[in-house]
Design a protein around this motif. Structure first.
Motif, PDB file in Angstrom:
ATOM      1  N   SER A  48      -3.273  -4.923   0.496  1.00 24.10           N
ATOM      2  CA  SER A  48      -3.380  -3.483   0.316  1.00 24.10           C
ATOM      3  C   SER A  48      -2.847  -2.829   1.583  1.00 24.10           C
ATOM      4  O   SER A  48      -3.226  -3.216   2.687  1.00 24.10           O
ATOM      5  CB  SER A  48      -4.853  -3.120   0.102  1.00 24.10           C
ATOM      6  N   LEU A  49      -1.961  -1.846   1.454  1.00 24.43           N
ATOM      7  CA  LEU A  49      -1.406  -1.204   2.653  1.00 24.43           C
ATOM      8  C   LEU A  49      -2.449  -0.348   3.352  1.00 24.43           C
ATOM      9  O   LEU A  49      -2.386  -0.143   4.556  1.00 24.43           O
ATOM     10  CB  LEU A  49      -0.204  -0.326   2.266  1.00 24.43           C
ATOM     11  N   GLU A  50      -3.390   0.141   2.584  1.00 27.15           N
ATOM     12  CA  GLU A  50      -4.392   1.038   3.145  1.00 27.15           C
ATOM     13  C   GLU A  50      -5.376   0.285   4.038  1.00 27.15           C
ATOM     14  O   GLU A  50      -5.683   0.715   5.147  1.00 27.15           O
ATOM     15  CB  GLU A  50      -5.137   1.736   2.013  1.00 27.15           C
ATOM     16  N   GLU A  52      -5.148  -3.332   4.553  1.00 30.83           N
ATOM     17  CA  GLU A  52      -4.562  -4.600   4.981  1.00 30.83           C
ATOM     18  C   GLU A  52      -5.429  -5.804   4.620  1.00 30.83           C
ATOM     19  O   GLU A  52      -5.364  -6.853   5.244  1.00 30.83           O
ATOM     20  CB  GLU A  52      -4.170  -4.566   6.465  1.00 30.83           C
ATOM     21  N   ALA A 240       6.894  -1.321   6.650  1.00 26.26           N
ATOM     22  CA  ALA A 240       5.487  -1.175   6.243  1.00 26.26           C
ATOM     23  C   ALA A 240       5.024   0.268   6.455  1.00 26.26           C
ATOM     24  O   ALA A 240       4.362   0.855   5.596  1.00 26.26           O
ATOM     25  CB  ALA A 240       4.604  -2.145   7.017  1.00 26.26           C
ATOM     26  N   ARG A 241       5.398   0.855   7.610  1.00 21.23           N
ATOM     27  CA  ARG A 241       4.967   2.227   7.924  1.00 21.23           C
ATOM     28  C   ARG A 241       5.580   3.219   6.945  1.00 21.23           C
ATOM     29  O   ARG A 241       4.920   4.154   6.491  1.00 21.23           O
ATOM     30  CB  ARG A 241       5.365   2.585   9.359  1.00 21.23           C
ATOM     31  N   ARG A 244       3.829   2.989   3.674  1.00 25.13           N
ATOM     32  CA  ARG A 244       2.500   3.618   3.736  1.00 25.13           C
ATOM     33  C   ARG A 244       2.636   5.135   3.641  1.00 25.13           C
ATOM     34  O   ARG A 244       1.886   5.791   2.930  1.00 25.13           O
ATOM     35  CB  ARG A 244       1.774   3.203   5.010  1.00 25.13           C
ATOM     36  N   GLU A 245       3.637   5.658   4.344  1.00 24.34           N
ATOM     37  CA  GLU A 245       3.905   7.097   4.307  1.00 24.34           C
ATOM     38  C   GLU A 245       4.175   7.560   2.868  1.00 24.34           C
ATOM     39  O   GLU A 245       3.752   8.639   2.458  1.00 24.34           O
ATOM     40  CB  GLU A 245       5.103   7.389   5.214  1.00 24.34           C
ATOM     41  N   CYS A 248       2.631   3.745  -0.952  1.00 29.72           N
ATOM     42  CA  CYS A 248       2.752   2.478  -1.685  1.00 29.72           C
ATOM     43  C   CYS A 248       1.437   1.701  -1.588  1.00 29.72           C
ATOM     44  O   CYS A 248       0.946   1.465  -0.490  1.00 29.72           O
ATOM     45  CB  CYS A 248       3.894   1.651  -1.097  1.00 29.72           C
ATOM     46  N   LEU A 275      -1.596  -0.855  10.986  1.00 28.48           N
ATOM     47  CA  LEU A 275      -2.423   0.353  10.783  1.00 28.48           C
ATOM     48  C   LEU A 275      -2.345   1.264  11.998  1.00 28.48           C
ATOM     49  O   LEU A 275      -2.176   0.793  13.111  1.00 28.48           O
ATOM     50  CB  LEU A 275      -3.878  -0.059  10.519  1.00 28.48           C
TER      51      LEU A 275
END
Ligand code: C2E
Ligand code: CA
Ligand code: CA
Ligand code: CA
Length: 275
Positions: A48-50, A52, A240-241, A244-245, A248, A275
């Motif tokens: 999960s990107l939120e 990790e 990844a950043r 997240r922006e 995703c 993060l």
């Protein structure tokens, strides 16, 4: 010029011959390999990107040949598909993946890649349902990954099979999204629970503003269709950043983890934090 043409023709024929010979050899070796238990599965974790935290895995086949060593799927899956060997091999993959996953302490989902031939030449619905029963894996933990090339032919039959699989409780993911042709119409017509954005888009997105816009749009589309998005092939912190922006939800890629053995997949951790 005549001479040249002759040369080239001859070279062409010779290399055709070689390619054909190689395929025959792979086919012969594949038949033996299934009986000799030369295959293995690795699992690549998804995060999960939120948070990790690990949220799922994808099973990826490996062939350990007694002489040639490790052989990547790119070198044998297409031969297995053309010879029909993918049907028994694919069943082996599913059974192994489900029986591995059922032992994991963390009840992650496991995604299994399916080839079009498994829909055409075998009873995929019965096979999946039997394997779930035999292994005891809850259907909610299984995801089946298909690609757009499955959806081009026999669409009505494929559609019915996918719907029946969904009724079993299994999730259907569209793999390599964006590499085929009419992806958008397929999303409306077939019962997908997940889209995996092909890694080529992820690789290009930080260099090409048009690709960046496409990725952002696919993620927004996923949100409005209520289809989970996984970005594949995430290799850099910058990617990844950016993902997240864009909001995703999930990522898979070498930045977070390589494919790992079944014994480690139940407690997978990300290699880095972004993060
Ligand atoms: P795929 O389904 O798109 O699987 C993802 C591939 O990308 C895997 O290659 C994985 O190791 C690789 N990968 C993961 N993260 C990264 C990254 O950050 N960067 C890059 N460059 N690559 C990354 P692999 O294991 O070699 O598999 C290749 C293809 O073979 C798969 O592509 C899939 O289409 C097929 N395949 C693998 N296992 C099976 C199987 O059990 N059945 C079938 N039918 N096909 C399979
Ligand atoms: Ca896949
Ligand atoms: Ca893929
Ligand atoms: Ca693929």
């Amino acid at each position: 010029a005549k001479y040249d043409g002759g040369q080239r023709m001859c070279f062409f024929e010779r290399s055709m011959d070689k390619a054909l010979q190689r395929r025959r050899m792979v086919e012969h070796e594949l038949r033996l390999a299934i009986g000799r238990d030369e295959f293995d599965l690795l699992y690549q974790p998804q995060f999960s990107l939120e948070t990790e935290e690990a949220c799922g895995t994808e099973a990826l086949i490996r062939w350990h040949h007694p002489v040639h060593g490790k052989i990547a799927p790119a070198h044998f899956i297409s031969v297995a598909e053309e010879t029909g060997l993918i049907v028994p091999l694919g069943e082996w993959v599913l059974r192994r993946a489900c029986s591995d996953a059922v032992k994991w302490e963390n009840p992650l989902t496991v995604a299994v890649n399916l080839s079009p031939a498994q829909f055409r030449d075998g009873d995929i619905v019965e096979m999946v349902s039997n394997v779930l029963k035999e292994t005891g894996l809850p259907p909610e933990r299984l995801e089946l990954e298909i690609t757009e090339n499955l959806l081009i032919n026999d669409t009505e039959e494929v559609l019915q099979k996918l719907k029946t699989l969904r009724k079993l409780g299994v999730a259907i993911a569209m793999d390599d999204f964006g590499t085929g042709f009419s992806s958008l119409s397929y999303l409306a017509r077939f019962p997908f629970s997940k889209i995996k954005i092909d890694r080529h888009f992820i690789q290009m997105m930080t260099k090409d503003p048009a690709v960046k816009a496409i990725v952002r749009t696919i993620i927004a589309l996923g949100k409005s269709l209520d289809i989970t998005i996984t970005a594949e092939g995430v290799e850099t912190v910058e990617q990844a950043r950016m993902l997240r922006e864009f909001g995703c939800p999930k990522v898979q890629g070498f930045l977070y983890s390589q494919p790992i053995p079944a014994s480690e997949a139940g407690h997978a951790k990300p290699k880095v934090s972004t993060l």
